[in-house]
Design a protein around this motif. Sequence first.
Motif, mmCIF file in Angstrom:
data_model
loop_
_atom_site.group_PDB
_atom_site.id
_atom_site.type_symbol
_atom_site.label_atom_id
_atom_site.label_comp_id
_atom_site.label_asym_id
_atom_site.label_seq_id
_atom_site.Cartn_x
_atom_site.Cartn_y
_atom_site.Cartn_z
ATOM 1 N N TYR A 42 0.814 -1.216 0.000
ATOM 2 C CA TYR A 42 0.000 0.000 0.000
ATOM 3 C C TYR A 42 0.848 1.267 0.000
ATOM 4 O O TYR A 42 0.614 2.168 -0.828
ATOM 5 C CB TYR A 42 -0.978 -0.016 1.173
ATOM 6 N N PRO A 43 1.824 1.424 0.895
ATOM 7 C CA PRO A 43 2.640 2.646 0.836
ATOM 8 C C PRO A 43 3.437 2.758 -0.461
ATOM 9 O O PRO A 43 3.655 3.867 -0.958
ATOM 10 C CB PRO A 43 3.561 2.509 2.053
ATOM 11 N N VAL A 44 3.867 1.624 -1.017
ATOM 12 C CA VAL A 44 4.561 1.677 -2.298
ATOM 13 C C VAL A 44 3.626 2.220 -3.383
ATOM 14 O O VAL A 44 4.007 3.048 -4.222
ATOM 15 C CB VAL A 44 5.094 0.286 -2.677
ATOM 16 N N SER A 45 2.374 1.769 -3.372
ATOM 17 C CA SER A 45 1.401 2.209 -4.364
ATOM 18 C C SER A 45 1.128 3.706 -4.247
ATOM 19 O O SER A 45 1.063 4.421 -5.251
ATOM 20 C CB SER A 45 0.100 1.416 -4.195
ATOM 21 N N VAL A 46 0.977 4.193 -3.022
ATOM 22 C CA VAL A 46 0.709 5.627 -2.818
ATOM 23 C C VAL A 46 1.895 6.463 -3.278
ATOM 24 O O VAL A 46 1.735 7.475 -3.973
ATOM 25 C CB VAL A 46 0.382 5.902 -1.334
ATOM 26 N N ASP A 47 3.105 6.050 -2.914
ATOM 27 C CA ASP A 47 4.293 6.814 -3.295
ATOM 28 C C ASP A 47 4.505 6.814 -4.805
ATOM 29 O O ASP A 47 4.915 7.829 -5.383
ATOM 30 C CB ASP A 47 5.528 6.244 -2.596
ATOM 31 N N LEU A 48 4.242 5.683 -5.463
ATOM 32 C CA LEU A 48 4.387 5.636 -6.911
ATOM 33 C C LEU A 48 3.408 6.576 -7.603
ATOM 34 O O LEU A 48 3.747 7.231 -8.595
ATOM 35 C CB LEU A 48 4.179 4.201 -7.412
ATOM 36 N N LEU A 49 2.190 6.664 -7.090
ATOM 37 C CA LEU A 49 1.208 7.572 -7.676
ATOM 38 C C LEU A 49 1.613 9.026 -7.461
ATOM 39 O O LEU A 49 1.433 9.872 -8.346
ATOM 40 C CB LEU A 49 -0.176 7.307 -7.080
ATOM 41 N N LEU A 50 2.182 9.314 -6.289
ATOM 42 C CA LEU A 50 2.684 10.665 -6.038
ATOM 43 C C LEU A 50 3.810 11.024 -7.016
ATOM 44 O O LEU A 50 3.820 12.114 -7.597
ATOM 45 C CB LEU A 50 3.201 10.775 -4.599
ATOM 46 N N VAL A 51 4.731 10.106 -7.197
ATOM 47 C CA VAL A 51 5.863 10.361 -8.092
ATOM 48 C C VAL A 51 5.388 10.516 -9.540
ATOM 49 O O VAL A 51 5.841 11.405 -10.272
ATOM 50 C CB VAL A 51 6.897 9.224 -7.973
ATOM 51 N N ALA A 52 4.464 9.656 -9.973
ATOM 52 C CA ALA A 52 3.981 9.712 -11.353
ATOM 53 C C ALA A 52 3.258 11.024 -11.640
ATOM 54 O O ALA A 52 3.466 11.646 -12.692
ATOM 55 C CB ALA A 52 3.056 8.529 -11.630
ATOM 56 N N SER A 53 2.404 11.458 -10.719
ATOM 57 C CA SER A 53 1.672 12.707 -10.935
ATOM 58 C C SER A 53 2.606 13.912 -10.874
ATOM 59 O O SER A 53 2.469 14.858 -11.654
ATOM 60 C CB SER A 53 0.549 12.839 -9.905
ATOM 61 N N TRP A 54 3.577 13.891 -9.950
ATOM 62 C CA TRP A 54 4.510 15.003 -9.860
ATOM 63 C C TRP A 54 5.408 15.070 -11.098
ATOM 64 O O TRP A 54 5.710 16.159 -11.595
ATOM 65 C CB TRP A 54 5.359 14.863 -8.601
ATOM 66 N N ARG A 55 5.805 13.918 -11.603
ATOM 67 C CA ARG A 55 6.620 13.889 -12.821
ATOM 68 C C ARG A 55 5.827 14.428 -14.011
ATOM 69 O O ARG A 55 6.365 15.136 -14.866
ATOM 70 C CB ARG A 55 7.084 12.456 -13.104
ATOM 71 N N ARG A 56 4.537 14.102 -14.061
ATOM 72 C CA ARG A 56 3.690 14.624 -15.145
ATOM 73 C C ARG A 56 3.577 16.149 -15.059
ATOM 74 O O ARG A 56 3.611 16.847 -16.078
ATOM 75 C CB ARG A 56 2.305 13.965 -15.052
ATOM 76 N N LEU A 57 3.477 16.662 -13.850
ATOM 77 C CA LEU A 57 3.408 18.113 -13.664
ATOM 78 C C LEU A 57 4.709 18.791 -14.077
ATOM 79 O O LEU A 57 4.698 19.877 -14.665
ATOM 80 C CB LEU A 57 3.090 18.446 -12.200
ATOM 81 N N ARG A 58 5.840 18.167 -13.781
ATOM 82 C CA ARG A 58 7.124 18.777 -14.080
ATOM 83 C C ARG A 58 7.467 18.710 -15.563
ATOM 84 O O ARG A 58 8.080 19.632 -16.109
ATOM 85 C CB ARG A 58 8.230 18.079 -13.276
ATOM 86 N N THR A 59 7.103 17.642 -16.233
ATOM 87 C CA THR A 59 7.511 17.455 -17.625
ATOM 88 C C THR A 59 6.536 18.055 -18.626
ATOM 89 O O THR A 59 6.951 18.563 -19.668
ATOM 90 C CB THR A 59 7.677 15.957 -17.938
ATOM 91 N N GLU A 60 5.240 18.023 -18.328
ATOM 92 C CA GLU A 60 4.243 18.477 -19.302
ATOM 93 C C GLU A 60 3.456 19.686 -18.828
ATOM 94 O O GLU A 60 2.544 20.131 -19.510
ATOM 95 C CB GLU A 60 3.285 17.332 -19.641
ATOM 96 N N GLY A 61 3.789 20.218 -17.663
ATOM 97 C CA GLY A 61 3.110 21.412 -17.189
ATOM 98 C C GLY A 61 1.848 21.086 -16.410
ATOM 99 O O GLY A 61 1.377 19.942 -16.383
ATOM 100 N N PRO A 62 1.279 22.097 -15.747
ATOM 101 C CA PRO A 62 0.074 21.868 -14.935
ATOM 102 C C PRO A 62 -1.102 21.384 -15.780
ATOM 103 O O PRO A 62 -1.309 21.829 -16.899
ATOM 104 C CB PRO A 62 -0.214 23.267 -14.346
ATOM 105 N N SER A 63 -1.841 20.451 -15.213
ATOM 106 C CA SER A 63 -3.056 19.957 -15.850
ATOM 107 C C SER A 63 -3.978 19.442 -14.769
ATOM 108 O O SER A 63 -3.537 19.067 -13.680
ATOM 109 C CB SER A 63 -2.735 18.841 -16.860
ATOM 110 N N ARG A 64 -5.276 19.434 -15.070
ATOM 111 C CA ARG A 64 -6.251 18.958 -14.083
ATOM 112 C C ARG A 64 -6.052 17.477 -13.768
ATOM 113 O O ARG A 64 -6.248 17.049 -12.636
ATOM 114 C CB ARG A 64 -7.665 19.201 -14.607
ATOM 115 N N LEU A 65 -5.650 16.707 -14.782
ATOM 116 C CA LEU A 65 -5.427 15.276 -14.560
ATOM 117 C C LEU A 65 -4.299 15.056 -13.560
ATOM 118 O O LEU A 65 -4.455 14.315 -12.569
ATOM 119 C CB LEU A 65 -5.098 14.600 -15.886
#
Length: 210
Positions: A42-65
Amino acid sequence: MNRSIRVDAVLVQAGIAGALSFAHLHDLAAASGQDGWKAWAYPVSVDLLLVASWRRLRTEGPSRLAWSWFLIALSASLGANVATAGFFDLQHPSSWLRFGIAGWPALAYLGGTLLAHTSPDPTSDEPTEPLPTHESAPSDAASARRLIEAPGREEPAPATASVPAALVDHARKLADDHQARTGSAIDADTLRARLGVPAQLANAIVAQLD
């Protein structure tokens, strides 16, 4: 040197926060009936989702998704911190807490899939057609005015200086003859009929005869 100390302090703080959140998520999952390796997943899953969403914000800019799934993962992490701080009876977890823990894997899988396989909106990069500038307005207005003043006439209005001299001389002879016969100056309509020229050209010739 001050910069390296500051960076190291931030990394240490991030490591402490991550370790505590990781442990709290594990304890919450274990209290909700997810024992063994499942509680650690469970903590691995939460951290991976945090990293994936933050990486999306950093590489492609802010988005609602990206922001939506970042806040969902962050809420799960913060919720585990609060739940294990004595605000909930983990010896007898409520049914809605068990339901949330049991449904998290599917929710995290959905978020990770959308973040990994959803492309940015392609319409934002398409060039837009330039708007008409104010310079085109006078020509359009002049064209409309000419159509209103002279409907059905397509011949251009010649300037006075563009009338050939020979045509002016011939028109002057016709005007003198008309003056001699009628006692009045020739008008544009009569000159137009005698010469067989457009009305605009006849007006220009009459202007040169005066």
